[in-house]
Scaffold this motif. Structure first.
Motif, PDB file in Angstrom:
ATOM      1  N   UNK A  59       0.869  -1.182  -0.039  1.00 52.01           N
ATOM      2  CA  UNK A  59       0.079   0.023  -0.014  1.00 52.01           C
ATOM      3  C   UNK A  59       0.946   1.265  -0.112  1.00 52.01           C
ATOM      4  N   UNK A  60       0.623   2.114  -1.104  1.00 54.37           N
ATOM      5  CA  UNK A  60       1.458   3.520  -0.906  1.00 54.37           C
ATOM      6  C   UNK A  60       0.382   4.465  -1.032  1.00 54.37           C
ATOM      7  N   UNK A  61       0.614   5.816  -0.875  1.00 58.07           N
ATOM      8  CA  UNK A  61      -0.061   6.932  -0.809  1.00 58.07           C
ATOM      9  C   UNK A  61       0.467   8.103  -1.221  1.00 58.07           C
ATOM     10  N   UNK A  62       0.112   9.053  -1.926  1.00 59.10           N
ATOM     11  CA  UNK A  62       0.676  10.526  -2.337  1.00 59.10           C
ATOM     12  C   UNK A  62       0.137  11.617  -1.794  1.00 59.10           C
ATOM     13  N   UNK A  63       1.265  12.597  -1.676  1.00 63.32           N
ATOM     14  CA  UNK A  63       0.757  13.806  -1.295  1.00 63.32           C
ATOM     15  C   UNK A  63       1.399  14.926  -2.009  1.00 63.32           C
ATOM     16  N   UNK A  64       0.608  16.020  -2.424  1.00 61.30           N
ATOM     17  CA  UNK A  64       1.402  16.981  -3.064  1.00 61.30           C
ATOM     18  C   UNK A  64       1.842  18.047  -2.115  1.00 61.30           C
ATOM     19  N   UNK A  65       3.229  18.302  -2.370  1.00 63.20           N
ATOM     20  CA  UNK A  65       4.190  19.465  -1.232  1.00 63.20           C
ATOM     21  C   UNK A  65       4.223  20.691  -1.804  1.00 63.20           C
ATOM     22  N   UNK A  66       5.354  21.220  -1.479  1.00 60.03           N
ATOM     23  CA  UNK A  66       5.663  22.688  -1.805  1.00 60.03           C
ATOM     24  C   UNK A  66       5.980  22.926  -3.310  1.00 60.03           C
ATOM     25  N   UNK A  67       6.029  23.994  -3.639  1.00 59.96           N
ATOM     26  CA  UNK A  67       6.316  24.337  -5.295  1.00 59.96           C
ATOM     27  C   UNK A  67       7.645  25.348  -4.815  1.00 59.96           C
ATOM     28  N   UNK A  68       8.705  24.844  -5.651  1.00 65.77           N
ATOM     29  CA  UNK A  68      10.033  25.734  -5.180  1.00 65.77           C
ATOM     30  C   UNK A  68       9.976  27.114  -6.271  1.00 65.77           C
ATOM     31  N   UNK A  69      11.087  27.855  -6.145  1.00 63.33           N
ATOM     32  CA  UNK A  69      11.234  29.012  -6.888  1.00 63.33           C
ATOM     33  C   UNK A  69      11.373  28.978  -8.305  1.00 63.33           C
ATOM     34  N   UNK A  70      11.650  27.452  -8.803  1.00 64.50           N
ATOM     35  CA  UNK A  70      11.627  27.440 -10.298  1.00 64.50           C
ATOM     36  C   UNK A  70      10.224  26.867 -10.767  1.00 64.50           C
ATOM     37  N   UNK A  71       9.206  26.720  -9.844  1.00 65.18           N
ATOM     38  CA  UNK A  71       7.902  26.254 -10.295  1.00 65.18           C
ATOM     39  C   UNK A  71       7.751  24.874 -10.132  1.00 65.18           C
ATOM     40  N   UNK A  72       8.984  23.939  -9.852  1.00 68.36           N
ATOM     41  CA  UNK A  72       8.762  22.559  -9.655  1.00 68.36           C
ATOM     42  C   UNK A  72       8.026  22.012  -8.293  1.00 68.36           C
TER      43      UNK A  72
END
Length: 296
Positions: free
Chosen positions: A192-205
């Motif tokens: 079982x695996x789960x995903x979460x969206x984290x921060x966005x860096x200065x380059x937009x990544x």
């Protein structure tokens, strides 16, 4: 050749004290230790000659004869003058061919010639011990729980009572992880695996976090502990459609809680950053870059 051997000895006391392949054991396995002596030689022919001179020695005289052979013949300066005595070796700390010989030879006996990256070895086992990994995992877990009283009760209960595949496990993990994590999926091994969206860096990544639960606790040697969950950090470039692995943490408790047992950072790999290199990388890209996906 001798310069290489000497350098290895200086770094690790003896030339066999270095792992060339990752050691993997989980709580279904046994963990091995043994007090061993060894004779290291340059060639298979040399090893066979010394083995032939010792193989018919009576068992009560084998160790003294083996020690004498180590003093006279061994090319390992880290142990030869001590009669080849390496002391007690622990599984996961030596090169694997050497360990296989050491842990498959009965106490009071000598192995046949075995080759490693450093030469040829004969191994004498003076004593040996095997411990269930499950027992070690329970002991280290109890020690860490006593030393860290502020750990979340739900994570402790999840760790003690549940494993992947048991009823309601995925929901219990999400309760520990929190509401920002997506629903349970399966990784390439079916965990079982789960995903979460984290921060966005200065380059937009964009940062994507992946949390995975191991079905069985995995032994870690130094420090001695067991890993039950994993947290991985990726960086996604939506403009270029690339995905890079950035860091991995393995943790003692389920739900990504408790002491970090193992941590490593990944260097960028331009040869392995396109989402088309694998379905999961494409999934990570879509998760980070597709707003519709994030709303689910």
């Amino acid at each position: 050749m001798m310069n290489k051997l000497a350098a290895c000895v200086m770094l690790a006391f003896t030339t066999v004290q270095a792992q060339t392949l990752p050691y993997v054991a989980d709580e279904r396995d046994l963990y091995h230790e043994a007090h061993v002596y060894h004779v290291m030689l340059r060639t298979e022919a040399d090893a066979k000659d010394v083995f032939a001179s010792l193989r018919n020695v009576p068992s009560e005289r084998l160790l003294p004869a083996f020690k004498a052979a180590a003093v006279a013949k061994s090319i390992d300066p880290g142990s030869s003058q001590a009669g080849g005595d390496l002391g007690v070796i622990k599984e996961g700390t030596m090169v694997r061919p050497f360990e296989k010989a050491a842990f498959s030879t009965a106490p009071g006996h000598m192995s046949g010639p075995v080759q490693s990256e450093f030469g040829w070895h004969l191994v004498y086992v003076a004593s040996a011990k095997s411990t269930p990994v499950a027992r070690i995992c329970d002991q280290t877990l109890q020690a860490h729980l006593k030393g860290t009283p502020a750990l979340p009760a739900k994570a402790i209960e999840l760790t003690k009572r549940s494993k992947p595949g048991t009823p309601g496990f995925d929901d219990k993990v999400r309760q520990v992880l929190g509401p920002l994590w997506g629903p349970a999926q399966k990784d390439a091994d079916g965990n079982p695996t789960f995903l979460k969206l984290g921060s966005t860096n200065a380059s937009g990544n964009k940062e994507v976090l992946q949390h995975t639960e191991y079905p069985y606790a995995r032994l870690h040697i130094a420090p001695m502990a067991c890993k039950r969950s994993e947290r991985v950090r990726y960086e996604v470039n939506c403009r270029e459609g690339t995905v890079q692995l950035r860091a991995v943490e393995e943790l003692e408790l389920r739900g990504g809680q408790g002491p970090v047992v193992n941590r490593w950072a990944a260097s960028p790999r331009p040869d392995f950053d396109k989402s088309q290199y694998g379905g999961f990388y494409r999934q990570l890209r879509d998760f980070a870059c597709n707003k519709a996906e994030l709303k689910t």
